[in-house]
Design a protein around this motif. Sequence first.
Motif, PDB file in Angstrom:
ATOM      1  N   UNK A 117       0.769  -0.943  -0.138  1.00  0.00           N
ATOM      2  CA  UNK A 117       0.078  -0.036  -0.110  1.00  0.00           C
ATOM      3  C   UNK A 117       0.820   1.352  -0.117  1.00  0.00           C
ATOM      4  N   UNK A 118       2.160   1.321  -0.120  1.00  0.00           N
ATOM      5  CA  UNK A 118       2.957   2.256  -0.436  1.00  0.00           C
ATOM      6  C   UNK A 118       3.256   2.580  -1.760  1.00  0.00           C
ATOM      7  N   UNK A 119       3.682   4.071  -1.973  1.00  0.00           N
ATOM      8  CA  UNK A 119       3.914   4.584  -3.229  1.00  0.00           C
ATOM      9  C   UNK A 119       5.186   5.163  -3.076  1.00  0.00           C
ATOM     10  N   UNK A 120       6.136   5.037  -3.654  1.00  0.00           N
ATOM     11  CA  UNK A 120       7.411   5.878  -3.547  1.00  0.00           C
ATOM     12  C   UNK A 120       7.368   7.033  -4.405  1.00  0.00           C
ATOM     13  N   UNK A 121       7.494   8.286  -3.679  1.00  0.00           N
ATOM     14  CA  UNK A 121       7.820   9.706  -4.209  1.00  0.00           C
ATOM     15  C   UNK A 121       9.328  10.133  -4.188  1.00  0.00           C
ATOM     16  N   UNK A 122       9.754  10.584  -5.062  1.00  0.00           N
ATOM     17  CA  UNK A 122      11.128  11.350  -5.120  1.00  0.00           C
ATOM     18  C   UNK A 122      10.920  13.021  -5.029  1.00  0.00           C
ATOM     19  N   UNK A 123      11.531  13.472  -3.994  1.00  0.00           N
ATOM     20  CA  UNK A 123      11.527  15.000  -3.971  1.00  0.00           C
ATOM     21  C   UNK A 123      13.033  15.504  -4.263  1.00  0.00           C
ATOM     22  N   UNK A 124      12.819  16.398  -5.328  1.00  0.00           N
ATOM     23  CA  UNK A 124      14.091  16.925  -6.121  1.00  0.00           C
ATOM     24  C   UNK A 124      14.314  18.373  -5.664  1.00  0.00           C
ATOM     25  N   UNK A 125      15.158  18.814  -4.920  1.00  0.00           N
ATOM     26  CA  UNK A 125      15.702  20.234  -4.697  1.00  0.00           C
ATOM     27  C   UNK A 125      14.444  20.892  -4.096  1.00  0.00           C
ATOM     28  N   UNK A 126      13.758  20.053  -3.390  1.00  0.00           N
ATOM     29  CA  UNK A 126      12.641  20.828  -2.610  1.00  0.00           C
ATOM     30  C   UNK A 126      13.118  21.563  -1.411  1.00  0.00           C
ATOM     31  N   UNK A 169       7.743  16.483   3.505  1.00  0.00           N
ATOM     32  CA  UNK A 169       7.010  15.781   4.639  1.00  0.00           C
ATOM     33  C   UNK A 169       7.937  15.868   5.942  1.00  0.00           C
TER      34      UNK A 169
END
Lengths: 353, 353
Positions: free
Chosen positions: A334-343, A349
């Motif tokens: 039930x997990x979905x990976x999210x990539x944060x770039x230069x945030x 989060x």
Amino acid sequence: VFGASNFPLAFSTAGGDTAAALAAGCPVVVKGHSAHPGTAEIVAQAIDAAIRKLGMHPGIFSLIQGGKRDVGQSLVQHKLIKAVGFTGSLAGGRALFDLCAQREDPIPFFGELGSVNPMFLLPEAVKARGEAIAKGWAGSLTMGAGQFCTNPGISVVIDGPDADAFVDATTEALAPVGAQTMLTDGIASAYRSGRDRIAAAKGVQELLTSTCDLRNATPYLFATTGKEWLDNEVLGEEVFGPLGLVVRVADFDEMMKVARSLSGQLTCTLHMDAGDTKHGQALMPVLERKAGRILANGFPTGVEVADSMVHGGPYPASTNFGATSVGTLSIRRFLRPVCYQNMPEELLPADLR
Amino acid sequence: VFGASNFPLAFSTAGGDTAAALAAGCPVVVKGHSAHPGTAEIVAQAIDAAIRKLGMHPGIFSLIQGGKRDVGQSLVQHKLIKAVGFTGSLAGGRALFDLCAQREDPIPFFGELGSVNPMFLLPEAVKARGEAIAKGWAGSLTMGAGQFCTNPGISVVIDGPDADAFVDATTEALAPVGAQTMLTDGIASAYRSGRDRIAAAKGVQELLTSTCDLRNATPYLFATTGKEWLDNEVLGEEVFGPLGLVVRVADFDEMMKVARSLSGQLTCTLHMDAGDTKHGQALMPVLERKAGRILANGFPTGVEVADSMVHGGPYPASTNFGATSVGTLSIRRFLRPVCYQNMPEELLPADLR
């Protein structure tokens, strides 16, 4: 999450699927199983009380009860439902899987659709302690009236005097087990249909038979040859209940053929002594491709909730070969990976700041 | 593994999908893309030479070339194929996905089916450096004739004088970009169809137009309002090539509506300054549910092969929301967990002994 008929607590309203989905941050809608609406309601009230006490959003959890199949079908087709957890029959699960795959936006259906959990009895172990294995099998097979997904329904043993002794000991261990009440009339009736299917199959010998009616289940034991088993797919289909089938193979080569012909399984078990190591090593590459969990010298009915547990396997044990529905890894469904770039820090989060 | 038309090296014969599957221990059958059979053959020969040099089993890698769609369809239905990696169009990918789901034993289809990669331009950033963002966008949009999955096709900006200046600067930056040769006639022809679809849509204004023929692509720039965009799904569909669409929203509320109405994306990008933080924070919970990768103050076309990369997202960016086709995590698509319980040392995989 669809409640499972056979686990009113551990795999229904607040069971493993619900816990994994909530832990992953997903709101959960449970479709209660018609076998235990009262239990489902009591558990849902406890969850609701916890949500109120903690001031959580009430939409985090819902329980839907009643109705026919169209209720579950509507749920898996609803646009806000993004993944499904299911434990149940191949026919019912496959119908829901198909609906999930046919959506305009397909969603994953994590279904655990059954398993016969074969045990492979290697010759040195059968010679040295066939009777103990027989007693252990009888206990595992009849525990909870055989209503475990991991119930070991099949024992594969090389024909000969040691196999005869094993079969006799199993019959003897099962004979005194009385009638047990199954969870629902439907399960009991499906058990008897399964028994009739096996009993009617060509080349199958009845070793222990009895009569059971209403919601009762008594143990049955059948035997067949490796050749008959390989020729008849019906003999490899799950009978949910305390029914055992001994497959007497001509030699180890035929045991390998039986292993290779298996469909996906939750578990495969080896019974082996030190002298069986070479045979065990030969079986491993086959069994690793057939089952999510492989045991030696034990019985698969106990499923520990642990980091290393895999309760899944190739289809139809699971509809997703990478998934387990028990253990720590079950959250991954039930997990979905999210990539944060230069945030900027403020947009990440909280855990990543 | 299906070779991608737009990456003859990085996402075809020996590309990311093949590398991930081989690393997971799977033999790989590549269906070469008709756009680059020669490149596919040269790469396959290099792989074959490596297999011979290392004494590996020749069945570890195969390349199948030629034929029509029935070749790929037969491959995904073959009983020895257990998972599929695909990068390509929504229509072609969905057809193969359906075949995988309809098998007697369904298999996972890991498809990356396209994305418009919207950019959200927040007001302070547009005021302070709209021209720089415009130049950066023009560069990202036209790089490689716009043939990147992560090509940012849409810029969402709040209407007003700063938006006017941004649009003018983008037009100015795109105007001198000449015709570029696309990879195939089919891609060039699909680009022109996509351009016609956008140009013909209601409420769409042409900002930069040109003529391109044969295998050439010249940049196009269009503008529309938030209202028109929200009313017309066609405006949210991918046009593969150097075509930009500016969506001028009335205010930040309408920008939020555009974000909420998005289908699944590989990437979403924020352009923001310190004064835009609150707006950025409001957008994040929406964008995290729409895209596999979120960027601030950058352009999404560069996709680094890294531990933290996610090249995937909700459908149709990916057919599996938990999967990425680039980066370390991409191996997970082809791994299957196995639990070993009470196994003698000699039967465990060498790494676990």
